[in-house]
Design a protein around this motif. Structure first.
Motif, PDB file in Angstrom:
ATOM      1  N   TYR A 165       0.743  -1.123   0.162  1.00 57.48           N
ATOM      2  CA  TYR A 165      -0.037  -0.119   0.206  1.00 57.48           C
ATOM      3  C   TYR A 165       0.719   1.233   0.033  1.00 57.48           C
ATOM      4  O   TYR A 165       0.479   2.234  -0.703  1.00 57.48           O
ATOM      5  CB  TYR A 165      -0.972  -0.052   1.183  1.00 57.48           C
ATOM      6  CG  TYR A 165      -1.967   1.344   1.409  1.00 57.48           C
ATOM      7  CD1 TYR A 165      -2.667   1.559   0.550  1.00 57.48           C
ATOM      8  CD2 TYR A 165      -1.466   2.282   2.429  1.00 57.48           C
ATOM      9  CE1 TYR A 165      -3.521   2.812   0.715  1.00 57.48           C
ATOM     10  CE2 TYR A 165      -2.091   3.316   2.661  1.00 57.48           C
ATOM     11  CZ  TYR A 165      -3.085   3.678   1.562  1.00 57.48           C
ATOM     12  OH  TYR A 165      -3.918   4.855   1.854  1.00 57.48           O
ATOM     13  N   GLY A 166       2.031   1.437   0.782  1.00 59.72           N
ATOM     14  CA  GLY A 166       2.697   2.806   0.974  1.00 59.72           C
ATOM     15  C   GLY A 166       4.153   2.364   0.758  1.00 59.72           C
ATOM     16  O   GLY A 166       4.779   3.176   1.575  1.00 59.72           O
ATOM     17  N   GLY A 167       4.548   1.361   0.208  1.00 59.18           N
ATOM     18  CA  GLY A 167       6.232   1.209  -0.079  1.00 59.18           C
ATOM     19  C   GLY A 167       6.790   2.341  -0.650  1.00 59.18           C
ATOM     20  O   GLY A 167       7.970   2.864  -0.088  1.00 59.18           O
ATOM     21  N   ALA A 168       6.164   3.076  -1.560  1.00 58.99           N
ATOM     22  CA  ALA A 168       7.011   4.222  -2.160  1.00 58.99           C
ATOM     23  C   ALA A 168       7.051   5.447  -1.266  1.00 58.99           C
ATOM     24  O   ALA A 168       8.049   6.057  -1.228  1.00 58.99           O
ATOM     25  CB  ALA A 168       5.866   4.854  -3.482  1.00 58.99           C
ATOM     26  N   THR A 175      14.749   7.587   2.249  1.00 57.40           N
ATOM     27  CA  THR A 175      15.957   8.261   1.285  1.00 57.40           C
ATOM     28  C   THR A 175      15.889   9.743   1.881  1.00 57.40           C
ATOM     29  O   THR A 175      17.190  10.307   1.463  1.00 57.40           O
ATOM     30  CB  THR A 175      15.539   8.244  -0.185  1.00 57.40           C
ATOM     31  OG1 THR A 175      14.353   8.520  -0.435  1.00 57.40           O
ATOM     32  CG2 THR A 175      15.766   6.685  -0.673  1.00 57.40           C
ATOM     33  N   GLY A 176      14.974  10.231   2.321  1.00 60.04           N
ATOM     34  CA  GLY A 176      14.966  11.728   2.774  1.00 60.04           C
ATOM     35  C   GLY A 176      16.065  11.832   4.143  1.00 60.04           C
ATOM     36  O   GLY A 176      16.426  13.045   4.231  1.00 60.04           O
ATOM     37  N   ALA A 181      22.628  14.864  -1.965  1.00 56.30           N
ATOM     38  CA  ALA A 181      23.489  14.637  -3.106  1.00 56.30           C
ATOM     39  C   ALA A 181      23.290  12.918  -3.520  1.00 56.30           C
ATOM     40  O   ALA A 181      23.350  12.803  -4.573  1.00 56.30           O
ATOM     41  CB  ALA A 181      24.835  14.940  -2.987  1.00 56.30           C
ATOM     42  N   SER A 182      22.831  12.214  -2.487  1.00 57.47           N
ATOM     43  CA  SER A 182      22.910  10.741  -2.550  1.00 57.47           C
ATOM     44  C   SER A 182      21.561  10.125  -2.786  1.00 57.47           C
ATOM     45  O   SER A 182      21.162   9.108  -2.895  1.00 57.47           O
ATOM     46  CB  SER A 182      23.660  10.052  -1.787  1.00 57.47           C
ATOM     47  OG  SER A 182      23.148  10.328  -0.352  1.00 57.47           O
ATOM     48  N   ARG A 183      20.390  11.437  -2.512  1.00 58.93           N
ATOM     49  CA  ARG A 183      19.015  10.702  -2.437  1.00 58.93           C
ATOM     50  C   ARG A 183      18.521   9.879  -3.654  1.00 58.93           C
ATOM     51  O   ARG A 183      18.066   8.952  -3.709  1.00 58.93           O
ATOM     52  CB  ARG A 183      18.046  11.674  -2.053  1.00 58.93           C
ATOM     53  CG  ARG A 183      18.271  12.298  -0.644  1.00 58.93           C
ATOM     54  CD  ARG A 183      17.650  13.455  -0.484  1.00 58.93           C
ATOM     55  NE  ARG A 183      17.567  14.066   1.084  1.00 58.93           N
ATOM     56  CZ  ARG A 183      17.083  15.032   1.657  1.00 58.93           C
ATOM     57  NH1 ARG A 183      16.554  15.762   0.858  1.00 58.93           N
ATOM     58  NH2 ARG A 183      17.474  15.594   2.799  1.00 58.93           N
ATOM     59  N   GLU A 184      18.882  10.791  -4.924  1.00 58.41           N
ATOM     60  CA  GLU A 184      18.516  10.237  -6.078  1.00 58.41           C
ATOM     61  C   GLU A 184      18.956   8.886  -6.453  1.00 58.41           C
ATOM     62  O   GLU A 184      18.452   8.039  -7.154  1.00 58.41           O
ATOM     63  CB  GLU A 184      18.643  11.363  -7.199  1.00 58.41           C
ATOM     64  CG  GLU A 184      18.064  10.818  -8.675  1.00 58.41           C
ATOM     65  CD  GLU A 184      16.515  10.705  -8.620  1.00 58.41           C
ATOM     66  OE1 GLU A 184      16.146   9.983  -9.330  1.00 58.41           O
ATOM     67  OE2 GLU A 184      15.867  11.512  -7.522  1.00 58.41           O
ATOM     68  N   ARG A 185      20.127   8.968  -6.473  1.00 61.21           N
ATOM     69  CA  ARG A 185      21.226   7.740  -6.503  1.00 61.21           C
ATOM     70  C   ARG A 185      20.510   6.361  -5.633  1.00 61.21           C
ATOM     71  O   ARG A 185      20.275   5.152  -5.938  1.00 61.21           O
ATOM     72  CB  ARG A 185      22.483   7.709  -6.186  1.00 61.21           C
ATOM     73  CG  ARG A 185      23.308   6.481  -6.533  1.00 61.21           C
ATOM     74  CD  ARG A 185      24.720   6.605  -6.541  1.00 61.21           C
ATOM     75  NE  ARG A 185      25.107   7.430  -7.687  1.00 61.21           N
ATOM     76  CZ  ARG A 185      26.261   7.723  -8.053  1.00 61.21           C
ATOM     77  NH1 ARG A 185      27.544   6.984  -7.259  1.00 61.21           N
ATOM     78  NH2 ARG A 185      26.650   8.097  -9.020  1.00 61.21           N
ATOM     79  N   LEU A 186      20.085   6.582  -4.316  1.00 61.45           N
ATOM     80  CA  LEU A 186      19.541   5.812  -3.482  1.00 61.45           C
ATOM     81  C   LEU A 186      18.124   5.323  -4.023  1.00 61.45           C
ATOM     82  O   LEU A 186      17.943   4.109  -4.114  1.00 61.45           O
ATOM     83  CB  LEU A 186      19.288   6.025  -1.963  1.00 61.45           C
ATOM     84  CG  LEU A 186      20.917   6.261  -1.390  1.00 61.45           C
ATOM     85  CD1 LEU A 186      20.300   6.799   0.059  1.00 61.45           C
ATOM     86  CD2 LEU A 186      21.855   4.934  -1.207  1.00 61.45           C
ATOM     87  N   ARG A 187      17.310   6.290  -4.538  1.00 57.14           N
ATOM     88  CA  ARG A 187      16.076   5.787  -4.877  1.00 57.14           C
ATOM     89  C   ARG A 187      16.305   4.946  -6.385  1.00 57.14           C
ATOM     90  O   ARG A 187      15.257   4.033  -6.536  1.00 57.14           O
ATOM     91  CB  ARG A 187      15.174   7.010  -5.173  1.00 57.14           C
ATOM     92  CG  ARG A 187      14.827   7.827  -3.975  1.00 57.14           C
ATOM     93  CD  ARG A 187      14.290   9.268  -4.172  1.00 57.14           C
ATOM     94  NE  ARG A 187      13.834  10.046  -2.838  1.00 57.14           N
ATOM     95  CZ  ARG A 187      13.738  11.074  -2.802  1.00 57.14           C
ATOM     96  NH1 ARG A 187      13.892  11.992  -3.994  1.00 57.14           N
ATOM     97  NH2 ARG A 187      13.539  11.542  -1.810  1.00 57.14           N
TER      98      ARG A 187
END
Length: 353
Positions: A165-168, A175-176, A181-187
């Motif tokens: 239901y709420g994994g995203a 990741t927040g 700088a690394s959030r997008e790569r982690l996602r």
């Protein structure tokens, strides 16, 4: 030289961090294994839930429908298997005496006399009798382990529903917490891993279904008892590549030998080999694709290491986690190399596929 030294230090740091992560994972395995199992289950329930959401259903309603369907299907499977299994066991028990006679006859062909066979049988019974003390001593431990398994299964089920239901939203929150700088790569890396695990689980489930159906039909045609339960066991064995298929085929051959004799048992062995050839040469390449194309030795080593480190759970998680790690490395390398040429397929796309 300085760049090479920095890269070597970075690689060593990654290895140390991975080792520490594995150690920490195992220290809290009562919680970490259910969490990982929930991710695996969610990788199969998220796609149909998203499909329903894209067609206008609310996320909560879509999640409810998917999970009601999954639980209902599992309940029907269990209810349908119980009477068939009971009848098969009754049929098999009738042939136990004949199995002992056949086994004694086969042993005589290899020079084992009836007296020696009886002596070996008595030794086996004596050894088993000595084990009852150890079994009794371990009963309390077994009860505790059973309780842990039940609690872990319930935790995995609840988390899988939440992840569906709420994994995203949970991934965005986690990741927040990392540097910007690394959030997008982690996602993106998490997305690659989740997609690979989902593709693996759905592929194994489908391939195992075909294997189980072919095995069940073959056993039914040969008149082997417990054909349906053995077919289900073959499907479960598909989640343990190579080893699971071997054990399921071996058990089917033993049942066939006990019920029908060595000729039918030999036919069951031929059937198991034929089904494995169909799976390895036709089904697996088409279903898994190149993203999960792991060499056989890598799969065997991964399963062996997983089994040694974490038992059955480790053997189950070994192959998909190895495939996910390989895909993540390809994704990381493609990110460092920059955008691919227009006439070539992106490694990131291959990994996500």
């Amino acid at each position: 030289m300085r760049v090479k030294t920095l890269r070597a230090g970075h690689l060593l740091l990654v290895v140390v961090l991975v080792a520490l992560a594995i150690w920490a994972f195992w220290r809290v395995r009562t919680v970490s294994i259910p969490v990982l199992l929930a991710v695996f289950i969610a990788s199969m329930t998220v796609p149909p839930t998203r499909w329903l959401v894209r067609r206008g259903l609310h996320a909560a309603l879509a999640t409810t429908l998917v999970w009601l369907g999954a639980l209902g299907g599992g309940a029907l499977l269990v209810v349908g298997l119980v009477p068939v299994t009971a009848a098969g066991i009754d049929d098999l028990s009738i042939n136990v005496d004949r199995f002992a006679v056949d086994l004694q006859r086969e042993a005589a062909r290899f020079g084992v006399s009836e007296a020696r066979f009886t002596e070996l049988t008595e030794q086996a019974k004596e050894w088993l009798s000595h084990q009852w003390g150890d079994i009794a001593d371990g009963a309390i431990t077994g009860v505790i382990m059973t309780g842990e398994i039940l609690v872990g299964a319930l935790l995995a089920l609840v988390l899988a529903v939440y992840f569906t239901y709420g994994g995203a939203n949970l991934l965005t929150w986690l990741t927040g917490l990392a540097p910007a700088a690394s959030r997008e790569r982690l996602r993106s890396g998490s997305s690659v891993v989740f997609q690979v695990i989902g593709r693996y689980m759905r592929g194994v489930a489908f391939v195992g279904l075909v294997e189980g159906a072919l095995t069940g039909l073959g056993l039914w045609a040969l008149g082997v008892p417990l054909a349906i339960p053995l077919a289900v066991l073959t499907w479960i064995g598909a989640f343990f590549p190579i080893i699971g298929a071997f054990l399921a085929g071996l058990l089917a051959a033993i049942v066939a030998f006990a019920a029908k004799g060595w000729l039918i048992a030999l036919a069951v062995v031929v059937l198991a080999v034929a089904v494995q050839q169909i799976e390895g040469n036709i089904l697996a390449p088409q279903i898994y694709g190149r993203a999960l194309d792991l060499p056989g030795p890598v799969v065997l080593v991964a399963i062996a290491l997983g089994g040694v480190l974490a038992g059955i759970a480790g053997a189950f998680f070994a192959t998909p986690l190895t495939a996910a790690a390989a895909a993540l490395l390809h994704h990381h390398r493609s990110a460092e190399d920059g955008p691919p040429a227009a006439d070539s397929k992106a490694p990131e796309e291959n990994a996500a596929t």
